[in-house]
Write an enzyme that holds these catalytic residues in place. Structure first.
Site, PDB file in Angstrom:
ATOM      1  N   SER A   1      -7.200  -1.095   2.786  1.00 62.67           N
ATOM      2  CA  SER A   1      -6.753  -1.971   3.723  1.00 62.67           C
ATOM      3  C   SER A   1      -7.481  -1.694   5.257  1.00 62.67           C
ATOM      4  O   SER A   1      -8.621  -1.834   4.946  1.00 62.67           O
ATOM      5  CB  SER A   1      -5.337  -1.843   4.226  1.00 62.67           C
ATOM      6  OG  SER A   1      -4.662  -2.810   4.744  1.00 62.67           O
TER       7      SER A   1
ATOM      8  N   ASP B   1      -3.541 -10.196  -4.085  1.00 58.48           N
ATOM      9  CA  ASP B   1      -3.483  -9.838  -2.706  1.00 58.48           C
ATOM     10  C   ASP B   1      -3.678 -11.145  -1.879  1.00 58.48           C
ATOM     11  O   ASP B   1      -4.228 -12.129  -2.023  1.00 58.48           O
ATOM     12  CB  ASP B   1      -4.347  -8.841  -2.263  1.00 58.48           C
ATOM     13  CG  ASP B   1      -4.133  -8.177  -1.015  1.00 58.48           C
ATOM     14  OD1 ASP B   1      -3.212  -8.383  -0.388  1.00 58.48           O
ATOM     15  OD2 ASP B   1      -5.323  -7.412  -0.695  1.00 58.48           O
TER      16      ASP B   1
ATOM     17  N   HIS C   1      -2.247  -6.035  -3.242  1.00 56.72           N
ATOM     18  CA  HIS C   1      -2.870  -5.381  -2.369  1.00 56.72           C
ATOM     19  C   HIS C   1      -3.109  -3.727  -2.620  1.00 56.72           C
ATOM     20  O   HIS C   1      -3.883  -3.277  -2.346  1.00 56.72           O
ATOM     21  CB  HIS C   1      -2.164  -5.289  -1.139  1.00 56.72           C
ATOM     22  CG  HIS C   1      -2.876  -4.738   0.226  1.00 56.72           C
ATOM     23  ND1 HIS C   1      -4.079  -5.315   0.717  1.00 56.72           N
ATOM     24  CD2 HIS C   1      -2.556  -3.694   1.089  1.00 56.72           C
ATOM     25  CE1 HIS C   1      -4.334  -4.646   1.864  1.00 56.72           C
ATOM     26  NE2 HIS C   1      -3.519  -3.592   1.961  1.00 56.72           N
TER      27      HIS C   1
END
Length: 461
Positions: free
Chosen positions: A166, A379, A438
């Protein structure tokens, strides 16, 4: 794995002091398989780290065992907590062995970065000591690596792979460049094996433009929602172009709120889910505060496990990190609450949040260092289409050949179901992970472990 409970026996405590102030603290467990401590990366700024030595380590002087440095997202989320206990460390949040731990492929070094995340802290809660840019965060991490690696022959002979998730990907790119510079100038002794960007926030503009079309394609937005999403994305593009990065961050929040409303609260980490499925339900308010975004990052993972058959105190990361783990470590300040300052870290970096680092990825590739990108199919926030968009903006000399390469399918052990795809050209590698959101190591642990083994070239077990 032998470890089923948290080690409690401490063998050594090393404290070096200057002018009466503690600069660095280090502890090691009874069998030497774990070490942890603080490094004062700047005056009054203390960064926490935790190193696990792999029980699968193969001692081979001609091919040193790799070590992975894990960087979490946010900015402000804790790698020592989330990455360790919820994703790839040896134990889960119930302190049970994780079969898919990345220790099977490498040593693991978790760090709470930037300072203020997790167990890392600044003295006197002086908020002006929090970093304000990715470069500053990378400088702090470089100082930590100097302290850990320069005098440790075992570590500095192992190839270091910087793995980021991320927002951590932005810092990882800057850190890779900082490490190369420090090594070349003789200030740091280590071998950089590569930089791995997992669902990483490299180009915010490309991601926000991907959200509307992606969610329209999977029926979470209609044409009206798509138009509204694209309108705010255009506003963000203009703000970024004009250097209005704080304003772009605020508009990004507005865009997330709008999409949440128009999609009936699609989960930004997995478009097959609703945020209402999380313990942090956003259905009661359309206004998502920054601190809720940081908490949601971790609590999404809590929700991936059933807690119905255990007491409420078990399996909760906040309670674990502020309870038994804090007690085990013995060096965490008594008044420090794990994760309590994540919002302050985010706020300090608000002007950096929407800045792209595509040019830095180009610079990293130009050095010849391996750069690996992996992305989960489901994601939203760091979507695969957004990642592909920024990759296609690279000016790296090998990009056109990379784009021409055919993908190879990925499988997991004897299962012949397609789990993903990969392709490589020279030092750029890309993994598409099917069925994952994610958090790839959580959603597809088997293929994630296989991927890491390929990247680090670890011996087959």
């Amino acid at each position: 794995m032998k470890t089923t409970v948290v080690y409690l026996v401490i063998l050594c405590l090393i404290v070096s002091c200057t002018n009466g102030e503690t600069k660095h603290v280090r502890k090691i467990n009874s069998d030497g398989s774990e070490a942890w401590g603080y490094v004062e990366v700047r005056p009054k700024a203390h960064m926490f780290w935790w190193h696990y030595k792999s029980p699968y380590r193969v001692e081979n002087p001609s091919k040193p065992w790799p070590i992975i440095l894990w960087l979490q997202g946010g900015p402000g989320a804790s790698g020592v907590g989330i990455g360790n206990f919820q994703e790839v460390g040896p134990l889960d949040t119930f302190l049970k062995p994780r079969n898919s731990t990345w220790l099977k492929k490498a040593d693991l070094l978790f760090v709470d970065s930037p300072v203020g995340a997790g167990y890392s802290f600044v003295e006197g809660n002086q908020k002006d000591l929090y970093v304000k840019s990715d470069e500053e965060a990378a400088q702090d991490l470089t100082k930590l690596l100097q302290q850990l690696f320069n005098k440790n022959q075992t570590l500095n002979q192992s190839p270091l792979f910087i793995v980021a998730e991320s927002y951590g990907g932005k810092i990882a790119v800057k850190l890779g460049l900082s490490v190369i510079d420090a090594v070349q100038s003789g200030k740091l002794k280590l071998h950089l094996g590569g930089v791995i960007l997992g669902d990483s926030w490299i180009s915010p503009e490309d991601f926000v433009f991907s959200w509307g079309p992606l969610l329209k394609h999977v029926s979470r937005l209609d044409d009206n929602g798509l138009d509204s999403s694209n309108s705010l994305a255009e506003k963000i593009k203009t703000q970024i172009k004009n250097g209005e990065y704080v304003g772009a961050t605020q508009t990004w929040m507005d865009l997330e709120n709008l999409i949440s409303s128009k999609s009936n609260f699609v989960d930004f980490y997995n478009f097959l889910l609703d945020t209402g499925m999380d313990p942090v339900s956003l259905t009661t308010s359309l206004k998502i505060k920054k601190e809720e975004k940081i908490k949601k990052y971790s609590r999404y993972l809590n929700d991936m496990r059933s807690l119905s058959d255990v007491e409420d105190v078990e399996g909760d990361l906040d309670k674990l990190m502020n309870g038994v783990i804090k007690k085990k470590l013995k060096i965490i300040p008594n008044d420090l609450i794990w994760g309590n300052n994540s919002d302050d870290v985010f706020t300090a970096m608000e002007a950096a949040f929407m800045k792209p680092v595509i040019e830095d990825v180009d610079e990293l590739l130009a050095t010849g260092v391996d750069v690996t990108i992996y992305n989960g199919q489901l994601d939203v926030i760091c979507s695969t289409s957004g990642t592909e968009a920024w990759v296609h903006k690279l000016r790296w000399e090998g990009l056109e050949e990379f784009k021409k390469m055919e993908r190879e399918p990925l499988f997991c052990e004897s299962d012949r179901a397609t789990r993903g795809f990969t392709k490589s050209y020279k030092n750029l590698h890309f993994y598409w992970i099917l069925g994952a959101g994610h958090f790839v190591p959580v959603d597809e642990p088997c293929v994630a472990l296989k991927m890491v083994g390929e990247i680090t070239k670890s011996p087959q077990l």
